[in-house]
Design a protein around this motif. Structure first.
Motif, PDB file in Angstrom:
ATOM      1  N   CYS A  56       0.854  -1.190   0.000  1.00 48.70           N
ATOM      2  CA  CYS A  56       0.000   0.000   0.000  1.00 48.70           C
ATOM      3  C   CYS A  56       0.890   1.239   0.000  1.00 48.70           C
ATOM      4  CB  CYS A  56      -0.914  -0.014   1.221  1.00 48.70           C
ATOM      5  SG  CYS A  56      -2.037   1.385   1.301  1.00 48.70           S
ATOM      6  N   LEU A  57       1.388   1.579  -1.189  1.00 45.47           N
ATOM      7  CA  LEU A  57       2.284   2.713  -1.358  1.00 45.47           C
ATOM      8  C   LEU A  57       1.734   3.645  -2.439  1.00 45.47           C
ATOM      9  CD1 LEU A  57       5.746   0.883  -1.371  1.00 45.47           C
ATOM     10  CD2 LEU A  57       4.962   2.511   0.367  1.00 45.47           C
ATOM     11  N   PRO A  58       2.065   4.938  -2.360  1.00 45.49           N
ATOM     12  CA  PRO A  58       1.692   5.829  -3.470  1.00 45.49           C
ATOM     13  C   PRO A  58       2.280   5.328  -4.777  1.00 45.49           C
ATOM     14  CG  PRO A  58       2.461   7.086  -1.574  1.00 45.49           C
ATOM     15  CD  PRO A  58       2.739   5.643  -1.264  1.00 45.49           C
ATOM     16  N   LEU A  59       1.567   5.526  -5.860  1.00 48.23           N
ATOM     17  CA  LEU A  59       1.962   4.942  -7.139  1.00 48.23           C
ATOM     18  C   LEU A  59       3.348   5.390  -7.581  1.00 48.23           C
ATOM     19  CD1 LEU A  59       0.636   2.989  -9.099  1.00 48.23           C
ATOM     20  CD2 LEU A  59      -0.213   4.941 -10.402  1.00 48.23           C
ATOM     21  N   HIS A  60       3.727   6.621  -7.269  1.00 47.20           N
ATOM     22  CA  HIS A  60       5.021   7.117  -7.738  1.00 47.20           C
ATOM     23  C   HIS A  60       6.197   6.381  -7.084  1.00 47.20           C
ATOM     24  CE1 HIS A  60       6.085   9.295  -4.019  1.00 47.20           C
ATOM     25  NE2 HIS A  60       4.802   9.613  -3.934  1.00 47.20           N
ATOM     26  N   CYS A  61       5.950   5.699  -5.951  1.00 45.72           N
ATOM     27  CA  CYS A  61       7.034   4.989  -5.267  1.00 45.72           C
ATOM     28  C   CYS A  61       7.557   3.804  -6.070  1.00 45.72           C
ATOM     29  CB  CYS A  61       6.561   4.496  -3.904  1.00 45.72           C
ATOM     30  SG  CYS A  61       6.220   5.793  -2.708  1.00 45.72           S
ATOM     31  N   PHE A  62       6.750   3.288  -7.006  1.00 45.85           N
ATOM     32  CA  PHE A  62       7.128   2.083  -7.749  1.00 45.85           C
ATOM     33  C   PHE A  62       7.990   2.379  -8.969  1.00 45.85           C
ATOM     34  CE2 PHE A  62       3.265   0.982  -5.435  1.00 45.85           C
ATOM     35  CZ  PHE A  62       3.636  -0.206  -4.836  1.00 45.85           C
ATOM     36  N   GLY A  63       8.215   3.643  -9.279  1.00 48.27           N
ATOM     37  CA  GLY A  63       9.105   3.985 -10.383  1.00 48.27           C
ATOM     38  C   GLY A  63       8.517   3.786 -11.755  1.00 48.27           C
ATOM     39  N   PHE A  64       7.184   3.906 -11.888  1.00 49.33           N
ATOM     40  CA  PHE A  64       6.560   3.783 -13.196  1.00 49.33           C
ATOM     41  C   PHE A  64       6.907   4.969 -14.082  1.00 49.33           C
ATOM     42  CE2 PHE A  64       3.385   0.839 -11.266  1.00 49.33           C
ATOM     43  CZ  PHE A  64       3.546  -0.197 -12.173  1.00 49.33           C
ATOM     44  N   ASP A  65       7.072   4.678 -15.365  1.00 44.10           N
ATOM     45  CA  ASP A  65       7.169   5.753 -16.352  1.00 44.10           C
ATOM     46  C   ASP A  65       5.793   6.398 -16.476  1.00 44.10           C
ATOM     47  OD1 ASP A  65       7.304   7.357 -18.615  1.00 44.10           O
ATOM     48  OD2 ASP A  65       8.572   5.966 -19.717  1.00 44.10           O
ATOM     49  N   LYS A  66       5.712   7.696 -16.303  1.00 41.13           N
ATOM     50  CA  LYS A  66       4.420   8.378 -16.329  1.00 41.13           C
ATOM     51  C   LYS A  66       3.703   8.226 -17.659  1.00 41.13           C
ATOM     52  CE  LYS A  66       5.582  11.850 -12.850  1.00 41.13           C
ATOM     53  NZ  LYS A  66       5.679  13.296 -12.552  1.00 41.13           N
ATOM     54  N   GLN A  67       4.442   7.874 -18.711  1.00 39.05           N
ATOM     55  CA  GLN A  67       3.824   7.744 -20.026  1.00 39.05           C
ATOM     56  C   GLN A  67       3.108   6.401 -20.200  1.00 39.05           C
ATOM     57  OE1 GLN A  67       3.841  10.429 -21.946  1.00 39.05           O
ATOM     58  NE2 GLN A  67       5.046  11.420 -20.324  1.00 39.05           N
ATOM     59  N   VAL A  68       3.438   5.412 -19.348  1.00 38.03           N
ATOM     60  CA  VAL A  68       2.865   4.074 -19.509  1.00 38.03           C
ATOM     61  C   VAL A  68       1.545   4.020 -18.743  1.00 38.03           C
ATOM     62  CG1 VAL A  68       3.353   1.592 -19.375  1.00 38.03           C
ATOM     63  CG2 VAL A  68       5.234   3.214 -19.575  1.00 38.03           C
ATOM     64  N   THR A  69       0.545   4.700 -19.264  1.00 38.68           N
ATOM     65  CA  THR A  69      -0.717   4.834 -18.548  1.00 38.68           C
ATOM     66  C   THR A  69      -1.487   3.521 -18.462  1.00 38.68           C
ATOM     67  OG1 THR A  69      -1.770   5.530 -20.611  1.00 38.68           O
ATOM     68  CG2 THR A  69      -0.943   7.259 -19.151  1.00 38.68           C
ATOM     69  N   THR A  70      -1.405   2.680 -19.508  1.00 35.19           N
ATOM     70  CA  THR A  70      -2.134   1.414 -19.497  1.00 35.19           C
ATOM     71  C   THR A  70      -1.626   0.505 -18.383  1.00 35.19           C
ATOM     72  OG1 THR A  70      -2.476   1.547 -21.880  1.00 35.19           O
ATOM     73  CG2 THR A  70      -2.801  -0.594 -20.840  1.00 35.19           C
ATOM     74  N   THR A  71      -0.310   0.422 -18.253  1.00 35.40           N
ATOM     75  CA  THR A  71       0.277  -0.402 -17.210  1.00 35.40           C
ATOM     76  C   THR A  71      -0.101   0.125 -15.829  1.00 35.40           C
ATOM     77  OG1 THR A  71       2.145  -0.977 -18.614  1.00 35.40           O
ATOM     78  CG2 THR A  71       2.426  -1.286 -16.252  1.00 35.40           C
ATOM     79  N   ARG A  72      -0.096   1.423 -15.666  1.00 37.14           N
ATOM     80  CA  ARG A  72      -0.439   2.021 -14.374  1.00 37.14           C
ATOM     81  C   ARG A  72      -1.876   1.687 -13.986  1.00 37.14           C
ATOM     82  NH1 ARG A  72       2.590   6.766 -12.843  1.00 37.14           N
ATOM     83  NH2 ARG A  72       0.670   7.897 -12.403  1.00 37.14           N
ATOM     84  N   LYS A  73      -2.770   1.723 -14.954  1.00 38.51           N
ATOM     85  CA  LYS A  73      -4.179   1.422 -14.654  1.00 38.51           C
ATOM     86  C   LYS A  73      -4.349  -0.035 -14.267  1.00 38.51           C
ATOM     87  CE  LYS A  73      -6.226   5.023 -17.561  1.00 38.51           C
ATOM     88  NZ  LYS A  73      -7.045   5.310 -18.765  1.00 38.51           N
ATOM     89  N   ARG A  74      -3.664  -0.949 -14.984  1.00 40.76           N
ATOM     90  CA  ARG A  74      -3.758  -2.361 -14.639  1.00 40.76           C
ATOM     91  C   ARG A  74      -3.149  -2.624 -13.265  1.00 40.76           C
ATOM     92  NH1 ARG A  74      -1.758  -3.834 -19.814  1.00 40.76           N
ATOM     93  NH2 ARG A  74      -0.085  -5.010 -18.835  1.00 40.76           N
ATOM     94  N   PHE A  75      -2.063  -1.918 -12.971  1.00 39.15           N
ATOM     95  CA  PHE A  75      -1.393  -2.102 -11.701  1.00 39.15           C
ATOM     96  C   PHE A  75      -2.292  -1.690 -10.536  1.00 39.15           C
ATOM     97  CE2 PHE A  75       1.394  -0.483  -8.298  1.00 39.15           C
ATOM     98  CZ  PHE A  75       2.063  -1.656  -7.993  1.00 39.15           C
ATOM     99  N   LYS A  76      -3.054  -0.632 -10.714  1.00 33.72           N
ATOM    100  CA  LYS A  76      -3.953  -0.178  -9.654  1.00 33.72           C
ATOM    101  C   LYS A  76      -4.974  -1.250  -9.287  1.00 33.72           C
ATOM    102  CE  LYS A  76      -3.821   4.817 -10.482  1.00 33.72           C
ATOM    103  NZ  LYS A  76      -4.631   6.004 -10.884  1.00 33.72           N
ATOM    104  N   LYS A  77      -5.389  -2.061 -10.263  1.00 31.10           N
ATOM    105  CA  LYS A  77      -6.412  -3.081 -10.020  1.00 31.10           C
ATOM    106  C   LYS A  77      -5.830  -4.391  -9.491  1.00 31.10           C
ATOM    107  CE  LYS A  77      -9.443  -1.314 -13.678  1.00 31.10           C
ATOM    108  NZ  LYS A  77     -10.144  -1.644 -14.956  1.00 31.10           N
ATOM    109  N   SER A  78      -4.527  -4.542  -9.577  1.00 30.24           N
ATOM    110  CA  SER A  78      -3.914  -5.814  -9.186  1.00 30.24           C
ATOM    111  C   SER A  78      -3.885  -5.956  -7.661  1.00 30.24           C
ATOM    112  CB  SER A  78      -2.496  -5.926  -9.745  1.00 30.24           C
ATOM    113  OG  SER A  78      -1.660  -4.945  -9.160  1.00 30.24           O
ATOM    114  N   LEU A  79      -3.897  -7.194  -7.197  1.00 32.57           N
ATOM    115  CA  LEU A  79      -3.851  -7.488  -5.768  1.00 32.57           C
ATOM    116  C   LEU A  79      -2.519  -8.085  -5.340  1.00 32.57           C
ATOM    117  CD1 LEU A  79      -7.361  -9.182  -5.370  1.00 32.57           C
ATOM    118  CD2 LEU A  79      -6.740  -6.812  -4.843  1.00 32.57           C
ATOM    119  N   TRP A  80      -1.805  -8.723  -6.287  1.00 29.74           N
ATOM    120  CA  TRP A  80      -0.617  -9.484  -5.938  1.00 29.74           C
ATOM    121  C   TRP A  80       0.560  -9.076  -6.819  1.00 29.74           C
ATOM    122  CZ3 TRP A  80      -2.760 -11.553  -1.907  1.00 29.74           C
ATOM    123  CH2 TRP A  80      -4.072 -12.007  -1.963  1.00 29.74           C
TER     124      TRP A  80
END
Length: 314
Positions: free
Chosen positions: A69-93
């Motif tokens: 349970c961390l803010p999304l920016h802590c994971f080092g995502f590229d801000k341009q990869v919006t599709t991956t970020r959205k899928r990541f938000k829904k993931s549990l594991w």
């Protein structure tokens, strides 16, 4: 303490999530029936003073960990990869191997993971099952007690394997007794609607080891936990709250006073940062005793402990 890892397979729908604190509660009722009141009382001696006889994790997919349970920016995502970020938000594991690297490096690894196991293999499907109560005088449904209602169900793929991690004190409870008790729990059914076939699972294998006690300042919890007395650093501790409106199980349901006092916990997947770099296997506190949780059964306790894994915030 030793660690007992049980591989389980879910064989029915569930109405109650397999959370560590509720698993511990049902375990205590089974142990009471096997050992008697005095046997359970002996096991619970010191439970609220950092001497638990056992600490149980949530059921977790094999080779996975709860998403921190961390803010999304802590994971080092590229801000341009919006599709991956959205899928990541829904993931549990997430893959457990990610723990070998600091959290800010996880983003690049996760891009290829989100369509593979454990994400695809352990998707929990939620559904609402309608129920009706019939008024025998009118032979119809109606209002109040006879109003139609629905119950939420959870279903996972039948082939999926899950792990339960149980830290236990071998000087106070035998591993064979723990395995037998959890096996009985799966046969009887866990949680709500067990009497109509929900909450069934089978224990497929077990493994016992004396775990290494890692040192870290940040920890990932594997079950709901009470963090009030752990001196966690507020600016580096992240969690979602979980409120428990508890209810006694087994024969205590018929007592006329089945409800417990509500409890506020940090949900599983919390990231807890402590001021000292100390070795730990679990964190949290045992709750209850002396009538704090139940006026009907004053000795009632609740698992506010959680097994933990070391995590590096970078």
């Amino acid at each position: 303490m030793q660690r007992l890892s049980l591989t389980i397979r879910l064989v029915s729908q569930f109405s109650t999530p397999l959370k560590g604190d509720t698993l511990f509660g049902q375990l205590c009722w089974i142990l009471r029936e096997r050992l008697g009141d005095s046997g359970l009382t002996d096991l619970l001696d010191g439970y609220t003073t950092q001497r638990p006889f056992a600490v149980i994790s949530d059921a977790i997919p094999k080779e996975a960990i709860p998403k921190p349970c961390l803010p999304l920016h802590c994971f080092g995502f590229d801000k341009q990869v919006t599709t991956t970020r959205k899928r990541f938000k829904k993931s549990l594991w997430l893959r457990s191997q990610l723990l070998d690297t600091p959290v800010p490096h996880w983003g690049s690894s996760l891009i290829d993971d989100l369509n593979s196991a454990p994400f695809s293999a352990y998707q929990v499907e939620h559904s609402a099952q309608p129920h009706n109560s019939i008024n025998r005088m009118t032979m119809t449904t109606g209002e109040g007690d006879f109003a139609p209602y629905s119950v939420q169900r959870m279903q996972v793929p039948a082939h999926a394997q899950w792990l339960l991690h149980i830290l236990f004190d071998p000087a106070r409870i035998d591993s064979t007794l723990l395995i037998d008790a959890v096996t009985q729990m799966g046969l009887e059914g866990f949680g709500k609607d067990a009497s109509i076939g929900k909450g069934r699972f089978v224990v497929e294998s077990s493994n016992i080891c004396t775990p290494d006690t890692p040192s870290s300042t940040s920890w990932l919890t594997l079950a709901p936990a009470d963090l009030r007395h752990d001196n966690a650093l507020a600016d580096k501790t992240f969690y979602q709250t979980l409120t428990r409106f508890g209810k006694h199980g087994r024969t205590a349901v018929l007592s006329g006073k089945p409800f417990k006092n509500p409890i506020l916990l940090a949900d599983s997947g919390a990231v807890v940062t402590l001021p000292d770099n100390e070795p730990k296997l679990f964190i949290g506190n045992g709750l209850g005793g002396n009538g704090e949780l139940s006026q009907h059964i004053s000795a009632t306790v609740h698992q506010g402990y959680s097994p933990v894994l070391p995590i590096s915030l970078g």
